[in-house]
Enzyme design. Structure first.
Site, mmCIF file in Angstrom:
data_model
loop_
_atom_site.group_PDB
_atom_site.id
_atom_site.type_symbol
_atom_site.label_atom_id
_atom_site.label_comp_id
_atom_site.label_asym_id
_atom_site.label_seq_id
_atom_site.Cartn_x
_atom_site.Cartn_y
_atom_site.Cartn_z
ATOM 1 N N ASP A 1 43.074 46.695 32.706
ATOM 2 C CA ASP A 1 42.206 45.975 32.269
ATOM 3 C C ASP A 1 42.074 46.065 30.528
ATOM 4 O OD1 ASP A 1 40.802 47.623 33.460
ATOM 5 O OD2 ASP A 1 38.778 46.692 34.016
ATOM 6 N N HIS A 2 41.298 47.303 30.556
ATOM 7 C CA HIS A 2 40.767 47.288 28.750
ATOM 8 C C HIS A 2 40.913 49.443 28.976
ATOM 9 C CE1 HIS A 2 37.443 49.021 31.549
ATOM 10 N NE2 HIS A 2 37.274 47.616 31.904
ATOM 11 N N LYS B 1 40.756 45.476 43.675
ATOM 12 C CA LYS B 1 39.643 44.892 42.875
ATOM 13 C C LYS B 1 40.584 44.507 41.934
ATOM 14 C CE LYS B 1 36.458 46.567 38.449
ATOM 15 N NZ LYS B 1 35.658 47.064 38.084
ATOM 16 N N HIS C 1 29.134 52.860 11.534
ATOM 17 C CA HIS C 1 28.064 51.604 11.762
ATOM 18 C C HIS C 1 27.493 51.201 12.481
ATOM 19 C CE1 HIS C 1 29.752 47.706 12.518
ATOM 20 N NE2 HIS C 1 30.092 47.684 11.138
ATOM 21 N N ASP D 1 41.718 50.177 36.464
ATOM 22 C CA ASP D 1 40.355 49.765 35.639
ATOM 23 C C ASP D 1 40.366 51.216 34.330
ATOM 24 O OD1 ASP D 1 38.073 49.606 34.783
ATOM 25 O OD2 ASP D 1 37.557 48.060 36.718
ATOM 26 N N CYS E 1 35.322 44.350 32.401
ATOM 27 C CA CYS E 1 36.113 44.069 33.005
ATOM 28 C C CYS E 1 36.214 42.603 32.971
ATOM 29 C CB CYS E 1 34.905 44.675 34.410
ATOM 30 S SG CYS E 1 35.294 46.569 34.564
#
Length: 486
Positions: free
Chosen positions: A271-272, A100, A209, A10, A52
């Protein structure tokens, strides 16, 4: 049929490994480097959402977020929706899951759901929703810093030793590791493994931004942004990845000891990623490279050894890949493309030359959408101007070229719109947000804890009772106007 071991951590930045040439990690990820030597290393792998549940729901369903409608950390897949697990079980696989997974609807906190639902009114309120503790280093040579993850590693090894060798059917073993997700915590054992000189201080963005400005304001940080702090945060985060590497090594060693390596596919990914103070941000929720680039390494039967794959791929590709590994026909409606052609000979004429990601969840000012093709990355924000980066010339993504390279920005926007009507999807998410929040608000108005919950949700994390700023009449007025109430 071959066995499959799927390891998913994760919040791991896919660039931070020795096999990726990261300057701080040359001796810190020997097991992931070993896995890459025995299999294929994908150096341009992306998440389909930088959060997630949406990322995992997309992977488990094989569909983009706007197709499976996993909008935030509360709204994932419904319990009866088919996933790759469904088809593997039908094909006779024994499935064993530890750790998880986090892809189903109905979990996570009030903060996770309400802060996502109320993104539009919070653009006016600018109330904080998140915070994170300062980095911490435990003294001594502590190996098991993230004990819960280690207990799941122990359970995997125990199952492999006691069950895997004796069962007659093929198995899929899934291990979900929560590290290196914040808080930033490690021990001297892992910190000493990081090359201090390779821990770079990210440059500051040349322009600000509005989406990123909003993100910084709602992601409250309890520490300064001095170079000393930034370097410590990043070094601790890298050390957490070194601990993940140690966990992966334990699984690989067990597989070798049992003689199962030649008959088993091994997949490692995340996941990222995590900002780790790139762009002066923590957590995820953007499309900057530290967040959307994920590790992806695969080894197994009939797969080339030591191959480096430059093709653009994403997590949604893993579902059809699992089907091919198991010899199962692809169910209809999948958005991804199997990685097996690339794994076998490095070629796939059917694969598109772009990858796509989207985000609609907590701490965001609006829905946003990313397309990468070649060296160009384009990010569209509903209601805000776009961003355009040339990743070869500007790997830190500090120079937004959307105004200076208008023709390229228009070309990338046309490509993105050929994949998704992002204005329509943004409206669909807003309709969902209002309906979900109305229902939640009515429920907690009736129970009498609405104002207390709202004060806690919009206060940041880990604050004492007297530090919680109350939910005011002005705040509620903005909510009512957003809902169309008098």
């Amino acid at each position: 049929m071959p066995n499959i071991i799927f390891i998913m951590c994760d919040s791991m930045d896919g660039r931070v490994m020795g096999c990726m040439g990261h300057p701080a990690m040359s001796h810190s990820t020997p097991n992931l480097d070993r896995l890459a030597d025995k299999g294929n290393l994908f150096i341009n792998a992306y998440t389909n959402s930088p959060l997630c549940v949406p990322a995992r729901a997309s992977l488990w369903s094989g569909r983009y977020v706007h197709h499976c409608e996993a909008w935030n950390n509360f709204k994932g897949l419904e319990i009866d929706m088919p996933t790759f697990e469904t088809y593997l079980k039908k094909a006779g696989y024994i499935l064993k899951i530890f750790g998880k997974t986090d892809y189903l609807s109905g979990f996570h906190t009030h903060r996770a759901r309400v802060s996502a639902w109320t993104r539009m009114p919070n653009r006016i309120l600018m109330r904080p929703t998140h915070a994170i503790s300062p980095p911490k280093v435990l003294s001594g040579r502590i190996e098991r810093v993230h004990e819960r993850d280690w207990l799941n590693v122990d359970a995997c090894i125990k199952w492999l030793n006691n069950e895997a060798s004796s069962i007659e059917k093929p198995f899929m073993l899934y291990l979900g590791i929560s590290a290196p997700h914040p808080p930033f915590l490690t021990s001297e054992k892992y910190l000493d493994a990081i090359d201090d000189e390779g821990v770079e201080i990210p440059p500051i963005d040349r322009t600000s931004h509005p989406y990123v400005t909003y993100l910084r304001k709602v992601l409250i940080q309890h520490y300064d942004l001095s170079e000393k702090t930034v370097k410590l945060v990043r070094k601790v985060y890298f050390a957490m990845i070194a601990e993940v590497d140690r966990m992966v090594g334990m699984i690989l060693n067990c597989l070798e000891d049992l003689g199962l390596e030649e008959s088993t596919y091994v997949i490692f990914t995340s996941d990222h990623g995590e900002h780790a103070l790139e762009h002066q941000l923590v957590f995820k929720q953007s499309f900057y490279e530290p967040v959307v680039r994920v590790p992806l390494i695969i080894m197994g039967p009939e797969i080339r050894r030591g191959a480096v794959i430059e093709k653009l791929v994403s997590l949604v590709d893993l579902y059809p890949t699992l089907m091919d590994m198991a010899g199962i026909s692809h169910p209809p409606g999948l958005d991804g493309y199997s990685l097996m052609p690339l794994l076998k000979d490095g070629r796939d004429k059917n694969r598109p030359d772009w990858v796509f990601s989207e985000y609609h969840g907590e701490a965001s000012a609006t829905s946003c959408f990313m397309i990468r093709k070649g060296e160009w990355k384009y990010i569209a924000y509903a209601g805000f101007p776009p961003q355009l980066f040339n990743l070869e010339e500007d790997p830190w993504e500090i120079d937004n070229l959307a105004d200076n390279c208008k023709s390229k920005a228009e070309e990338m926007d046309d490509l993105l719109r050929s994949i998704i009507d992002y204005d329509e999807v943004n409206m669909r998410v807003e309709d969902y947000n209002k309906a979900a929040f109305r229902e939640w608000r009515r429920e907690h108005m009736r129970s009498g804890d609405y104002y207390e919950l709202m004060a806690r949700i919009f206060s940041g994390w880990d604050v004492s009772e007297d530090e919680i700023s109350r939910w005011t009449e002005r705040d509620e007025k903005v909510i009512k106007e957003w809902l169309g109430e008098k």
